[in-house]
Design an enzyme around this catalytic site. Structure first.
Site, PDB file in Angstrom:
ATOM      1  N   GLU A   1     -24.836  76.567 -73.888  1.00 53.97           N
ATOM      2  CA  GLU A   1     -25.227  77.882 -74.392  1.00 53.97           C
ATOM      3  C   GLU A   1     -25.829  77.848 -75.795  1.00 53.97           C
ATOM      4  O   GLU A   1     -26.437  78.831 -76.241  1.00 53.97           O
ATOM      5  CB  GLU A   1     -24.019  78.838 -74.392  1.00 53.97           C
ATOM      6  CG  GLU A   1     -22.961  78.560 -75.443  1.00 53.97           C
ATOM      7  CD  GLU A   1     -21.913  77.536 -75.039  1.00 53.97           C
ATOM      8  OE1 GLU A   1     -20.836  77.528 -75.666  1.00 53.97           O
ATOM      9  OE2 GLU A   1     -22.178  76.762 -74.103  1.00 53.97           O
TER      10      GLU A   1
ATOM     11  N   CYS B   1     -16.603  72.524 -72.925  1.00 50.13           N
ATOM     12  CA  CYS B   1     -15.948  72.105 -74.169  1.00 50.13           C
ATOM     13  C   CYS B   1     -14.414  72.246 -74.044  1.00 50.13           C
ATOM     14  O   CYS B   1     -13.786  71.442 -73.381  1.00 50.13           O
ATOM     15  CB  CYS B   1     -16.509  72.868 -75.366  1.00 50.13           C
ATOM     16  SG  CYS B   1     -16.090  72.086 -76.965  1.00 50.13           S
TER      17      CYS B   1
ATOM     18  N   HIS C   1     -22.191  71.990 -75.169  1.00 48.76           N
ATOM     19  CA  HIS C   1     -22.346  73.447 -75.141  1.00 48.76           C
ATOM     20  C   HIS C   1     -23.731  73.815 -74.624  1.00 48.76           C
ATOM     21  O   HIS C   1     -24.673  73.942 -75.414  1.00 48.76           O
ATOM     22  CB  HIS C   1     -22.151  74.036 -76.537  1.00 48.76           C
ATOM     23  CG  HIS C   1     -20.737  74.119 -76.988  1.00 48.76           C
ATOM     24  ND1 HIS C   1     -19.936  75.220 -76.719  1.00 48.76           N
ATOM     25  CD2 HIS C   1     -19.976  73.255 -77.697  1.00 48.76           C
ATOM     26  CE1 HIS C   1     -18.732  75.018 -77.252  1.00 48.76           C
ATOM     27  NE2 HIS C   1     -18.741  73.841 -77.850  1.00 48.76           N
TER      28      HIS C   1
END
Length: 218
Positions: free
Chosen positions: A174, A89, A172
Protein backbone atom coordinates in the site's frame (compact mmCIF):
# COMPACT_ATOMS: atom_id res chain seq x y z
CA UNK A 1 -26.75 -10.77 -5.83
CA UNK A 2 -23.25 -9.47 -5.04
CA UNK A 3 -20.63 -11.63 -3.40
CA UNK A 4 -19.81 -11.14 0.30
CA UNK A 5 -17.15 -8.46 0.77
CA UNK A 6 -13.57 -8.60 1.87
CA UNK A 7 -12.96 -7.52 5.47
CA UNK A 8 -9.91 -5.36 6.12
CA UNK A 9 -8.80 -6.07 9.69
CA UNK A 10 -7.07 -2.89 10.87
CA UNK A 11 -4.42 -3.54 13.52
CA UNK A 12 -2.84 -0.15 14.19
CA UNK A 13 -2.78 0.84 17.87
CA UNK A 14 -1.59 4.45 17.52
CA UNK A 15 -3.77 6.96 15.71
CA UNK A 16 -0.82 8.89 14.25
CA UNK A 17 0.19 5.83 12.22
CA UNK A 18 -3.23 4.86 10.92
CA UNK A 19 -2.36 6.27 7.50
CA UNK A 20 -0.94 2.90 6.44
CA UNK A 21 -4.25 1.20 7.26
CA UNK A 22 -6.06 3.96 5.36
CA UNK A 23 -3.78 3.44 2.36
CA UNK A 24 -4.37 -0.31 2.39
CA UNK A 25 -8.14 0.04 2.78
CA UNK A 26 -8.13 2.39 -0.21
CA UNK A 27 -7.27 -0.60 -2.38
CA UNK A 28 -10.47 -2.34 -1.25
CA UNK A 29 -13.15 0.39 -1.52
CA UNK A 30 -16.02 -2.05 -0.97
CA UNK A 31 -14.44 -3.73 2.05
CA UNK A 32 -15.79 -3.90 5.55
CA UNK A 33 -13.24 -2.26 7.84
CA UNK A 34 -12.77 -3.88 11.25
CA UNK A 35 -10.94 -2.04 14.05
CA UNK A 36 -9.59 -5.13 15.76
CA UNK A 37 -7.69 -3.56 18.72
CA UNK A 38 -10.84 -1.53 19.53
CA UNK A 39 -12.85 -4.74 19.95
CA UNK A 40 -14.52 -5.09 16.55
CA UNK A 41 -14.56 -8.56 15.01
CA UNK A 42 -15.39 -9.76 11.49
CA UNK A 43 -18.33 -12.10 10.95
CA UNK A 44 -16.75 -14.96 9.04
CA UNK A 45 -20.16 -16.00 7.76
CA UNK A 46 -20.49 -12.68 5.96
CA UNK A 47 -17.07 -12.14 4.36
CA UNK A 48 -15.42 -13.70 1.34
CA UNK A 49 -11.87 -12.81 2.30
CA UNK A 50 -9.70 -11.22 4.98
CA UNK A 51 -6.81 -8.76 4.82
CA UNK A 52 -4.77 -8.29 8.01
CA UNK A 53 -2.97 -4.94 8.08
CA UNK A 54 0.29 -3.84 9.59
CA UNK A 55 0.71 -2.35 13.05
CA UNK A 56 3.28 -0.66 15.26
CA UNK A 57 2.41 -3.31 17.85
CA UNK A 58 4.46 -6.50 18.11
CA UNK A 59 2.89 -9.95 17.94
CA UNK A 60 4.79 -10.87 21.13
CA UNK A 61 2.95 -8.15 23.14
CA UNK A 62 0.06 -10.47 23.90
CA UNK A 63 0.21 -9.86 27.69
CA UNK A 64 -0.42 -6.14 27.16
CA UNK A 65 -2.65 -6.53 24.11
CA UNK A 66 -5.06 -9.45 24.62
CA UNK A 67 -6.67 -8.80 21.21
CA UNK A 68 -3.56 -10.36 19.63
CA UNK A 69 -4.59 -13.79 20.89
CA UNK A 70 -8.09 -13.15 19.51
CA UNK A 71 -6.61 -12.43 16.09
CA UNK A 72 -4.48 -15.55 16.25
CA UNK A 73 -7.69 -17.51 16.79
CA UNK A 74 -9.23 -15.65 13.85
CA UNK A 75 -6.37 -16.89 11.66
CA UNK A 76 -6.91 -20.46 12.83
CA UNK A 77 -10.63 -20.19 12.04
CA UNK A 78 -9.94 -18.73 8.59
CA UNK A 79 -7.58 -21.61 7.81
CA UNK A 80 -10.12 -24.17 8.98
CA UNK A 81 -12.89 -22.57 6.93
CA UNK A 82 -10.62 -21.96 3.92
CA UNK A 83 -11.41 -18.24 3.76
CA UNK A 84 -8.87 -16.50 1.50
CA UNK A 85 -6.62 -14.42 3.74
CA UNK A 86 -3.76 -12.00 3.15
CA UNK A 87 -1.47 -10.84 5.96
CA UNK A 88 0.64 -7.69 5.49
CA UNK A 89 3.68 -6.86 7.68
CA UNK A 90 2.25 -7.33 11.22
CA UNK A 91 -0.34 -9.58 9.56
CA UNK A 92 2.50 -11.64 8.04
CA UNK A 93 4.09 -12.03 11.44
CA UNK A 94 0.85 -12.76 13.27
CA UNK A 95 -0.22 -15.47 10.83
CA UNK A 96 3.10 -17.28 11.12
CA UNK A 97 3.13 -16.92 14.91
CA UNK A 98 -0.48 -18.16 15.13
CA UNK A 99 0.53 -21.30 13.25
CA UNK A 100 3.53 -22.08 15.46
CA UNK A 101 6.30 -19.91 13.99
CA UNK A 102 8.57 -17.42 15.73
CA UNK A 103 8.95 -13.65 15.40
CA UNK A 104 11.86 -11.57 16.70
CA UNK A 105 12.73 -7.88 16.90
CA UNK A 106 15.92 -7.21 14.91
CA UNK A 107 15.81 -3.43 14.49
CA UNK A 108 14.09 -1.16 12.01
CA UNK A 109 14.40 -1.53 8.25
CA UNK A 110 12.63 1.20 6.27
CA UNK A 111 13.53 1.39 2.60
CA UNK A 112 12.86 -0.02 -0.81
CA UNK A 113 14.20 -3.54 -1.30
CA UNK A 114 14.33 -5.96 -4.19
CA UNK A 115 12.43 -9.18 -3.54
CA UNK A 116 12.62 -12.56 -5.21
CA UNK A 117 9.15 -13.99 -5.81
CA UNK A 118 8.10 -17.58 -6.37
CA UNK A 119 5.73 -18.38 -9.22
CA UNK A 120 2.49 -17.65 -7.39
CA UNK A 121 -0.77 -16.01 -8.51
CA UNK A 122 -0.43 -13.40 -5.75
CA UNK A 123 2.70 -12.00 -7.40
CA UNK A 124 1.58 -12.05 -11.04
CA UNK A 125 2.76 -8.78 -12.59
CA UNK A 126 4.05 -7.41 -9.27
CA UNK A 127 7.34 -5.52 -9.40
CA UNK A 128 10.16 -6.99 -7.28
CA UNK A 129 10.85 -3.46 -5.98
CA UNK A 130 8.82 -3.22 -2.77
CA UNK A 131 8.74 -0.87 0.25
CA UNK A 132 9.29 -2.09 3.80
CA UNK A 133 9.03 -0.54 7.26
CA UNK A 134 9.39 -3.03 10.08
CA UNK A 135 11.50 -3.99 13.09
CA UNK A 136 10.22 -7.54 13.59
CA UNK A 137 10.89 -10.52 11.33
CA UNK A 138 9.59 -14.07 10.99
CA UNK A 139 12.54 -16.24 11.96
CA UNK A 140 10.70 -19.59 11.74
CA UNK A 141 7.63 -19.97 9.57
CA UNK A 142 4.39 -21.39 10.91
CA UNK A 143 3.33 -24.98 10.42
CA UNK A 144 2.38 -25.69 6.79
CA UNK A 145 3.66 -22.26 5.71
CA UNK A 146 6.08 -22.22 2.76
CA UNK A 147 8.41 -19.38 1.82
CA UNK A 148 7.30 -17.77 -1.46
CA UNK A 149 9.30 -14.52 -1.30
CA UNK A 150 12.73 -13.62 0.02
CA UNK A 151 15.04 -10.60 0.19
CA UNK A 152 18.77 -10.28 0.70
CA UNK A 153 18.31 -9.69 4.44
CA UNK A 154 15.20 -11.78 5.08
CA UNK A 155 14.49 -15.37 4.05
CA UNK A 156 10.80 -15.58 5.01
CA UNK A 157 9.80 -12.35 3.27
CA UNK A 158 6.54 -13.87 2.07
CA UNK A 159 4.77 -17.13 2.90
CA UNK A 160 1.86 -19.28 1.76
CA UNK A 161 -0.04 -22.09 3.42
CA UNK A 162 0.39 -25.47 1.70
CA UNK A 163 -3.33 -26.25 1.71
CA UNK A 164 -5.42 -23.26 2.81
CA UNK A 165 -5.84 -20.06 0.71
CA UNK A 166 -3.56 -18.06 3.02
CA UNK A 167 -0.77 -15.70 1.92
CA UNK A 168 1.45 -13.27 3.82
CA UNK A 169 4.00 -10.62 2.86
CA UNK A 170 6.40 -8.66 5.02
CA UNK A 171 6.41 -5.64 2.71
CA UNK A 172 3.80 -2.90 2.39
CA UNK A 173 2.11 -3.01 -1.05
CA UNK A 174 0.00 0.00 0.00
CA UNK A 175 2.96 2.39 0.30
CA UNK A 176 3.20 4.92 -2.53
CA UNK A 177 5.60 7.78 -3.32
CA UNK A 178 3.10 10.18 -1.71
CA UNK A 179 3.81 8.58 1.67
CA UNK A 180 7.60 8.99 1.45
CA UNK A 181 7.62 12.07 3.72
CA UNK A 182 5.56 10.37 6.43
CA UNK A 183 7.74 7.28 6.26
CA UNK A 184 10.91 9.37 6.56
CA UNK A 185 9.57 11.20 9.60
CA UNK A 186 8.22 8.12 11.32
CA UNK A 187 10.75 5.42 10.48
CA UNK A 188 13.93 7.11 9.23
CA UNK A 189 13.46 6.13 5.59
CA UNK A 190 16.71 5.00 3.93
CA UNK A 191 17.21 5.95 0.29
CA UNK A 192 18.46 2.60 -1.02
CA UNK A 193 19.04 3.62 -4.63
CA UNK A 194 15.87 1.91 -5.86
CA UNK A 195 13.01 3.99 -7.29
CA UNK A 196 9.66 4.22 -5.52
CA UNK A 197 8.08 4.80 -8.91
CA UNK A 198 9.08 1.25 -9.89
CA UNK A 199 6.92 -0.29 -7.16
CA UNK A 200 3.37 -1.34 -8.09
CA UNK A 201 1.96 -2.89 -4.94
CA UNK A 202 -1.62 -2.18 -5.97
CA UNK A 203 -1.25 -5.06 -8.44
CA UNK A 204 -0.79 -7.49 -5.54
CA UNK A 205 -4.08 -6.35 -4.03
CA UNK A 206 -5.78 -6.74 -7.41
CA UNK A 207 -4.44 -10.29 -7.59
CA UNK A 208 -5.73 -11.11 -4.13
CA UNK A 209 -9.13 -9.68 -4.98
CA UNK A 210 -9.24 -11.96 -8.04
CA UNK A 211 -8.33 -14.93 -5.84
CA UNK A 212 -11.18 -14.08 -3.47
CA UNK A 213 -13.66 -13.68 -6.32
CA UNK A 214 -12.65 -17.01 -7.85
CA UNK A 215 -13.03 -18.70 -4.47
CA UNK A 216 -16.49 -17.22 -3.95
CA UNK A 217 -17.61 -18.42 -7.39
CA UNK A 218 -16.33 -21.98 -6.93
Amino acid sequence: MSSPPIAVVRNEVHSEYEYHCDALSGNFPDAREVEFPAGERPDLDRVAGLVLTGSTAGVYERDDRPWIDDERRLVEAAVEREIPTLGVCFGHQLVNRALGGTVENVGTTARLVEAEFADDPLFEGVSPVVPVAHADVVTDTGDEMEVIASADYYRAFGTRHRDAPLWTVQFHPEFTPELRGRLANDFGWDESGLRFEDANGARLFENFRSIVEASADS
